[in-house]
Structure formats: structure tokens, C-alpha cells
Design a protein around this motif. Sequence first.
Motif, PDB file in Angstrom:
ATOM      1  N   ILE A   1       0.911  -1.004   0.188  1.00 56.26           N
ATOM      2  CA  ILE A   1      -0.064  -0.079   0.151  1.00 56.26           C
ATOM      3  C   ILE A   1       1.018   1.287   0.021  1.00 56.26           C
ATOM      4  O   ILE A   1       1.850   1.365   0.643  1.00 56.26           O
ATOM      5  CB  ILE A   1      -0.915   0.155   1.237  1.00 56.26           C
ATOM      6  CG1 ILE A   1      -2.008   1.246   1.176  1.00 56.26           C
ATOM      7  CG2 ILE A   1      -0.274  -0.073   2.574  1.00 56.26           C
ATOM      8  CD1 ILE A   1      -3.296   1.074   2.123  1.00 56.26           C
ATOM      9  N   SER A   2       0.588   2.256  -0.864  1.00 57.17           N
ATOM     10  CA  SER A   2       1.279   3.382  -1.111  1.00 57.17           C
ATOM     11  C   SER A   2       1.135   4.256   0.321  1.00 57.17           C
ATOM     12  O   SER A   2       0.572   3.971   1.177  1.00 57.17           O
ATOM     13  CB  SER A   2       0.891   4.159  -2.013  1.00 57.17           C
ATOM     14  OG  SER A   2      -0.624   4.615  -1.960  1.00 57.17           O
ATOM     15  N   TRP A   3       2.076   5.480   0.471  1.00 55.15           N
ATOM     16  CA  TRP A   3       2.328   6.258   1.543  1.00 55.15           C
ATOM     17  C   TRP A   3       0.544   6.676   2.172  1.00 55.15           C
ATOM     18  O   TRP A   3       0.446   6.600   3.204  1.00 55.15           O
ATOM     19  CB  TRP A   3       2.966   7.482   1.184  1.00 55.15           C
ATOM     20  CG  TRP A   3       4.221   7.269   0.739  1.00 55.15           C
ATOM     21  CD1 TRP A   3       4.939   6.051   0.767  1.00 55.15           C
ATOM     22  CD2 TRP A   3       5.023   8.249   0.149  1.00 55.15           C
ATOM     23  NE1 TRP A   3       6.122   6.518   0.353  1.00 55.15           N
ATOM     24  CE2 TRP A   3       6.292   7.600  -0.145  1.00 55.15           C
ATOM     25  CE3 TRP A   3       5.006   9.594  -0.439  1.00 55.15           C
ATOM     26  CZ2 TRP A   3       7.288   8.174  -0.704  1.00 55.15           C
ATOM     27  CZ3 TRP A   3       5.776  10.226  -1.032  1.00 55.15           C
ATOM     28  CH2 TRP A   3       7.285   9.542  -1.228  1.00 55.15           C
ATOM     29  N   GLY A   4       0.018   7.104   1.251  1.00 56.49           N
ATOM     30  CA  GLY A   4      -1.424   7.869   1.738  1.00 56.49           C
ATOM     31  C   GLY A   4      -2.486   6.512   1.459  1.00 56.49           C
ATOM     32  O   GLY A   4      -3.777   6.948   1.855  1.00 56.49           O
ATOM     33  N   GLY A   5      -2.206   5.498   0.916  1.00 60.15           N
ATOM     34  CA  GLY A   5      -3.103   4.446   0.919  1.00 60.15           C
ATOM     35  C   GLY A   5      -4.007   4.420  -0.374  1.00 60.15           C
ATOM     36  O   GLY A   5      -4.673   3.508  -0.591  1.00 60.15           O
ATOM     37  N   GLY A   6      -3.458   5.156  -1.226  1.00 61.84           N
ATOM     38  CA  GLY A   6      -4.502   5.365  -2.529  1.00 61.84           C
ATOM     39  C   GLY A   6      -4.142   4.291  -3.670  1.00 61.84           C
ATOM     40  O   GLY A   6      -4.941   4.005  -4.418  1.00 61.84           O
ATOM     41  N   SER A   7      -3.073   3.560  -3.477  1.00 66.56           N
ATOM     42  CA  SER A   7      -2.590   2.505  -4.252  1.00 66.56           C
ATOM     43  C   SER A   7      -2.490   1.402  -3.622  1.00 66.56           C
ATOM     44  O   SER A   7      -1.691   1.365  -2.706  1.00 66.56           O
ATOM     45  CB  SER A   7      -1.282   2.933  -5.212  1.00 66.56           C
ATOM     46  OG  SER A   7      -1.456   4.032  -5.894  1.00 66.56           O
ATOM     47  N   THR A   8      -2.865   0.231  -4.143  1.00 61.51           N
ATOM     48  CA  THR A   8      -2.589  -1.101  -3.529  1.00 61.51           C
ATOM     49  C   THR A   8      -2.250  -2.078  -4.374  1.00 61.51           C
ATOM     50  O   THR A   8      -2.711  -1.888  -5.594  1.00 61.51           O
ATOM     51  CB  THR A   8      -3.753  -1.632  -2.661  1.00 61.51           C
ATOM     52  OG1 THR A   8      -4.896  -1.675  -3.327  1.00 61.51           O
ATOM     53  CG2 THR A   8      -4.090  -0.817  -1.570  1.00 61.51           C
ATOM     54  N   TYR A   9      -1.700  -3.153  -4.189  1.00 59.11           N
ATOM     55  CA  TYR A   9      -1.083  -4.163  -4.844  1.00 59.11           C
ATOM     56  C   TYR A   9      -1.250  -5.734  -4.325  1.00 59.11           C
ATOM     57  O   TYR A   9      -1.022  -5.611  -2.985  1.00 59.11           O
ATOM     58  CB  TYR A   9       0.340  -4.043  -5.451  1.00 59.11           C
ATOM     59  CG  TYR A   9       0.613  -2.777  -6.174  1.00 59.11           C
ATOM     60  CD1 TYR A   9       0.701  -1.606  -5.673  1.00 59.11           C
ATOM     61  CD2 TYR A   9       0.216  -2.716  -7.607  1.00 59.11           C
ATOM     62  CE1 TYR A   9       1.063  -0.395  -6.385  1.00 59.11           C
ATOM     63  CE2 TYR A   9       0.531  -1.513  -8.246  1.00 59.11           C
ATOM     64  CZ  TYR A   9       1.000  -0.254  -7.549  1.00 59.11           C
ATOM     65  OH  TYR A   9       1.118   0.886  -8.312  1.00 59.11           O
ATOM     66  N   TYR A  10      -1.679  -6.676  -4.945  1.00 60.24           N
ATOM     67  CA  TYR A  10      -1.842  -7.798  -4.245  1.00 60.24           C
ATOM     68  C   TYR A  10      -1.160  -8.983  -5.289  1.00 60.24           C
ATOM     69  O   TYR A  10      -1.265  -8.909  -6.567  1.00 60.24           O
ATOM     70  CB  TYR A  10      -3.311  -8.141  -4.271  1.00 60.24           C
ATOM     71  CG  TYR A  10      -3.916  -7.351  -3.159  1.00 60.24           C
ATOM     72  CD1 TYR A  10      -4.704  -6.165  -3.986  1.00 60.24           C
ATOM     73  CD2 TYR A  10      -4.284  -7.442  -1.976  1.00 60.24           C
ATOM     74  CE1 TYR A  10      -5.270  -5.422  -3.091  1.00 60.24           C
ATOM     75  CE2 TYR A  10      -4.690  -6.802  -0.810  1.00 60.24           C
ATOM     76  CZ  TYR A  10      -5.239  -5.389  -1.562  1.00 60.24           C
ATOM     77  OH  TYR A  10      -5.972  -4.532  -0.741  1.00 60.24           O
ATOM     78  N   VAL A  11      -0.646 -10.062  -4.582  1.00 53.54           N
ATOM     79  CA  VAL A  11      -0.427 -11.221  -5.451  1.00 53.54           C
ATOM     80  C   VAL A  11      -1.744 -11.699  -6.001  1.00 53.54           C
ATOM     81  O   VAL A  11      -2.663 -11.813  -5.338  1.00 53.54           O
ATOM     82  CB  VAL A  11       0.552 -12.052  -4.448  1.00 53.54           C
ATOM     83  CG1 VAL A  11      -0.430 -12.839  -3.444  1.00 53.54           C
ATOM     84  CG2 VAL A  11       1.232 -13.208  -5.575  1.00 53.54           C
ATOM     85  N   ASP A  12      -1.873 -12.643  -7.148  1.00 46.01           N
ATOM     86  CA  ASP A  12      -3.074 -12.907  -7.752  1.00 46.01           C
ATOM     87  C   ASP A  12      -3.441 -13.911  -6.600  1.00 46.01           C
ATOM     88  O   ASP A  12      -5.102 -14.051  -6.493  1.00 46.01           O
ATOM     89  CB  ASP A  12      -2.459 -13.493  -9.067  1.00 46.01           C
ATOM     90  CG  ASP A  12      -2.317 -12.591 -10.201  1.00 46.01           C
ATOM     91  OD1 ASP A  12      -1.692 -13.073 -11.158  1.00 46.01           O
ATOM     92  OD2 ASP A  12      -2.445 -11.434  -9.998  1.00 46.01           O
ATOM     93  N   SER A  13      -2.798 -14.605  -5.964  1.00 45.32           N
ATOM     94  CA  SER A  13      -3.545 -15.756  -5.032  1.00 45.32           C
ATOM     95  C   SER A  13      -4.540 -15.190  -4.174  1.00 45.32           C
ATOM     96  O   SER A  13      -5.191 -15.966  -3.468  1.00 45.32           O
ATOM     97  CB  SER A  13      -2.327 -16.774  -4.668  1.00 45.32           C
ATOM     98  OG  SER A  13      -1.624 -16.018  -3.673  1.00 45.32           O
ATOM     99  N   VAL A  14      -4.065 -13.914  -3.538  1.00 43.25           N
ATOM    100  CA  VAL A  14      -5.134 -13.591  -2.559  1.00 43.25           C
ATOM    101  C   VAL A  14      -6.046 -12.273  -2.942  1.00 43.25           C
ATOM    102  O   VAL A  14      -6.721 -11.690  -2.187  1.00 43.25           O
ATOM    103  CB  VAL A  14      -4.139 -12.769  -1.402  1.00 43.25           C
ATOM    104  CG1 VAL A  14      -3.110 -13.709  -0.846  1.00 43.25           C
ATOM    105  CG2 VAL A  14      -3.482 -11.591  -1.942  1.00 43.25           C
ATOM    106  N   LYS A  15      -5.919 -12.046  -4.330  1.00 42.41           N
ATOM    107  CA  LYS A  15      -6.874 -11.087  -4.728  1.00 42.41           C
ATOM    108  C   LYS A  15      -8.388 -11.520  -4.441  1.00 42.41           C
ATOM    109  O   LYS A  15      -8.808 -12.558  -4.757  1.00 42.41           O
ATOM    110  CB  LYS A  15      -6.452 -10.761  -6.362  1.00 42.41           C
ATOM    111  CG  LYS A  15      -5.416  -9.971  -6.502  1.00 42.41           C
ATOM    112  CD  LYS A  15      -5.142  -9.756  -8.225  1.00 42.41           C
ATOM    113  CE  LYS A  15      -3.956  -9.061  -8.428  1.00 42.41           C
ATOM    114  NZ  LYS A  15      -4.046  -8.642  -9.884  1.00 42.41           N
TER     115      LYS A  15
END
Length: 123
Positions: free
Chosen positions: A50-64
Motif C-alpha cells: 500500500i502506498s504512503w497515503g493508501g491510494g494505491s494497493t497491489y496484491y499477489v494474484d493468489s489473494v486478490k
Amino acid sequence: VQLQASGGGLVQAGGSLRLSCAASGRTFSNYAMGWFRQAPGKEREFVASISWGGGSTYYVDSVKGRFTISRDNAKNTVYLQMNNLKPEDTAVYYCAASKTQGSLIRSGEYDYWGQGTLVTVSS
């Protein structure tokens, strides 16, 4: 930055847990945050960031669709809500802080690490 992860435990498949990672020592909002996990006999793998302000998130495919990363900068804490847990989610989960931006899927991009919290999912 000192990081303290908590919230792990034993849960049945299909259950939920929420991991927390409390930060201290530096300005928390200056850091992107990530969660990694390491299962027995396997390498550490990226789970979410998650980015500094929470505006961007990324996930590994297996937990999306099952896991959600969030942060509360007022509380210096990052969370990982884990729903519909599966036995293959069993691992030690680590939180980490990074001074850089981006998807941050590589462990080498992080500057500080917490001690890990064990999640065990029974079938």
C-alpha cells in the motif's frame, strides 16, 4: 522504523483473520508498507502493498478478492484483512516498510521489517 506485527493464529479454512503492524520511530506516513509471507520450506513471497497515503494497493494474484491491505496513518498501523482463508495461506506473515514508491513486490525494495506473525489455516 520499528515494526511490530500481530494478529496471527489458528483458523479453519474459510475463516478470517486481521493482521496488524504497528510502526514507531519515524514518520509512518512517509513509508509505503507491505506484507510478505513465508511458508515452511518455501521462499518469502509478496502478498500485498500500500502506498504512503493508501491510494494505491497491489496484491499477489493468489489473494486478490480475499485479502485487503489498509493503513491508518493516525495510528501508525497497517492492516491485512484476510477472508476465506485457505490451508495454502499458512505461513509466517511479515510486515515491511519502504521509503520508495511503486508496486514494491520485491523484498529488496523494503528498508525495515517486522518480526513476523504465524497464521495457520486448518482444513
